[in-house]
Scaffold this motif. Structure first.
Motif, PDB file in Angstrom:
ATOM      1  N   LEU A 137       0.823  -1.209   0.000  1.00  0.00           N
ATOM      2  CA  LEU A 137       0.000   0.000   0.000  1.00  0.00           C
ATOM      3  C   LEU A 137       0.857   1.259   0.000  1.00  0.00           C
ATOM      4  O   LEU A 137       0.530   2.242  -0.664  1.00  0.00           O
ATOM      5  N   ASN A 138       1.966   1.227   0.734  1.00  0.00           N
ATOM      6  CA  ASN A 138       2.856   2.388   0.754  1.00  0.00           C
ATOM      7  C   ASN A 138       3.479   2.636  -0.618  1.00  0.00           C
ATOM      8  O   ASN A 138       3.603   3.784  -1.054  1.00  0.00           O
ATOM      9  N   LYS A 139       3.876   1.569  -1.293  1.00  0.00           N
ATOM     10  CA  LYS A 139       4.413   1.721  -2.652  1.00  0.00           C
ATOM     11  C   LYS A 139       3.354   2.305  -3.569  1.00  0.00           C
ATOM     12  O   LYS A 139       3.631   3.215  -4.353  1.00  0.00           O
ATOM     13  N   HIS A 140       2.139   1.799  -3.468  1.00  0.00           N
ATOM     14  CA  HIS A 140       1.044   2.298  -4.290  1.00  0.00           C
ATOM     15  C   HIS A 140       0.792   3.783  -3.993  1.00  0.00           C
ATOM     16  O   HIS A 140       0.644   4.588  -4.918  1.00  0.00           O
ATOM     17  N   LEU A 141       0.766   4.143  -2.731  1.00  0.00           N
ATOM     18  CA  LEU A 141       0.569   5.535  -2.335  1.00  0.00           C
ATOM     19  C   LEU A 141       1.677   6.414  -2.901  1.00  0.00           C
ATOM     20  O   LEU A 141       1.421   7.497  -3.425  1.00  0.00           O
ATOM     21  N   PHE A 142       2.912   5.942  -2.828  1.00  0.00           N
ATOM     22  CA  PHE A 142       4.040   6.698  -3.370  1.00  0.00           C
ATOM     23  C   PHE A 142       3.903   6.879  -4.880  1.00  0.00           C
ATOM     24  O   PHE A 142       4.064   7.983  -5.393  1.00  0.00           O
ATOM     25  N   TYR A 143       3.595   5.801  -5.598  1.00  0.00           N
ATOM     26  CA  TYR A 143       3.466   5.887  -7.049  1.00  0.00           C
ATOM     27  C   TYR A 143       2.324   6.808  -7.459  1.00  0.00           C
ATOM     28  O   TYR A 143       2.462   7.629  -8.354  1.00  0.00           O
ATOM     29  N   SER A 145       0.937   9.249  -5.670  1.00  0.00           N
ATOM     30  CA  SER A 145       1.234  10.647  -5.339  1.00  0.00           C
ATOM     31  C   SER A 145       2.288  11.230  -6.274  1.00  0.00           C
ATOM     32  O   SER A 145       2.196  12.393  -6.663  1.00  0.00           O
ATOM     33  N   THR A 146       3.262  10.431  -6.674  1.00  0.00           N
ATOM     34  CA  THR A 146       4.270  10.899  -7.620  1.00  0.00           C
ATOM     35  C   THR A 146       3.633  11.194  -8.973  1.00  0.00           C
ATOM     36  O   THR A 146       3.893  12.244  -9.578  1.00  0.00           O
ATOM     37  N   LEU A 147       2.810  10.287  -9.450  1.00  0.00           N
ATOM     38  CA  LEU A 147       2.127  10.493 -10.723  1.00  0.00           C
ATOM     39  C   LEU A 147       1.220  11.722 -10.659  1.00  0.00           C
ATOM     40  O   LEU A 147       1.206  12.544 -11.573  1.00  0.00           O
ATOM     41  N   THR A 148       0.495  11.880  -9.565  1.00  0.00           N
ATOM     42  CA  THR A 148      -0.380  13.037  -9.385  1.00  0.00           C
ATOM     43  C   THR A 148       0.431  14.325  -9.402  1.00  0.00           C
ATOM     44  O   THR A 148       0.040  15.313 -10.026  1.00  0.00           O
ATOM     45  N   THR A 149       1.567  14.319  -8.728  1.00  0.00           N
ATOM     46  CA  THR A 149       2.440  15.493  -8.702  1.00  0.00           C
ATOM     47  C   THR A 149       2.893  15.851 -10.109  1.00  0.00           C
ATOM     48  O   THR A 149       2.833  17.019 -10.515  1.00  0.00           O
TER      49      THR A 149
END
Length: 157
Positions: A137-143, A145-149
Motif C-alpha cells: 500500500l505504501n508503494k502504491h501511495l508513493f506511485y 502521489s508521484t504520478l499526481t504530482t
C-alpha cells in the motif's frame, strides 16, 4: 444546505475519509460544520479556498525542488550513495514499530482530539498507523502521489 455545499464541496472527499477513519457515524453534519467554522476562523477563508491554496503550495515549484533536494540528500549524503544499514532482527523491527506507534499516538494534533474526541481520535490514529504498515500500500501511495504530482506540474505549465 446549498450554501453549505458551495462553501466546502472541494472538501467532500476529506470528510468521507475522516468519517471512515475515525468512525464518526451520525456526526457527519456536525463534523462538516465544525471543519468549516474551524478553517474560516483559523485561516480566514473558506475551506475550498484553503484546500486549493494548500494543494497549490504543496505542489509548487519551490516545494518540488525542496522534495527532490531532500530525497537526493538522503540517498546521496555528501555526494556519495548512502550505505544500507545492517539488517534488523524481527525483534528489533517489532520494537521499532511499537516505539513509532507510541510516538505517533502521543503526537496527535489537539484539533483532532477536540473535534473528534479523545477515543475516536486514538482509534482513528491507530487505524491509520496500521494501514501505513503495509509495504504494498505504501508503494502504491508513493506511485500515485508521484504520478499526481507530475500531472499537476504539467497542467500548471
Amino acid at each position: 444546505s446549498s450554501k453549505l455545499d458551495r462553501k466546502d464541496s472541494t472538501a467532500e472527499p476529506f470528510y468521507r475519509l475522516v468519517d471512515e477513519v475515525f468512525e464518526c457515524h451520525g456526526m457527519f453534519k456536525w463534523l462538516r460544520r465544525s471543519f468549516i467554522m474551524f478553517v474560516e476562523v483559523t485561516f480566514g477563508r473558506s475551506i475550498n479556498r484553503q484546500l486549493r491554496e494548500t494543494v497549490d503550495w504543496v505542489f509548487s515549484e519551490s516545494m518540488i525542488i525542496y522534495y527532490i533536494s531532500l530525497f537526493k540528500n538522503s540517498m546521496w549524503p555528501n555526494g556519495k550513495l548512502a550505505e544500507s544499514p545492517p539488517p534488523k532482527t524481527d525483534n528489533q523491527k517489532l520494537q521499532t514499530r511499537l516505539e513509532a506507534k507510541e510516538k505517533f499516538l502521543n503526537n496527535m494534533p489537539d484539533a483532532v482530539r477536540t473535534l473528534l474526541g479523545e477515543e475516536n481520535g486514538r482509534r482513528g490514529a491507530i487505524k491509520m498507523f496500521e494501514v501505513l504498515q503495509d509495504t504494498r500500500l505504501n508503494k502504491h501511495l508513493f506511485y500515485v502521489s508521484t504520478l499526481t504530482t507530475l500531472v499537476l506540474i504539467l497542467i500548471k505549465k
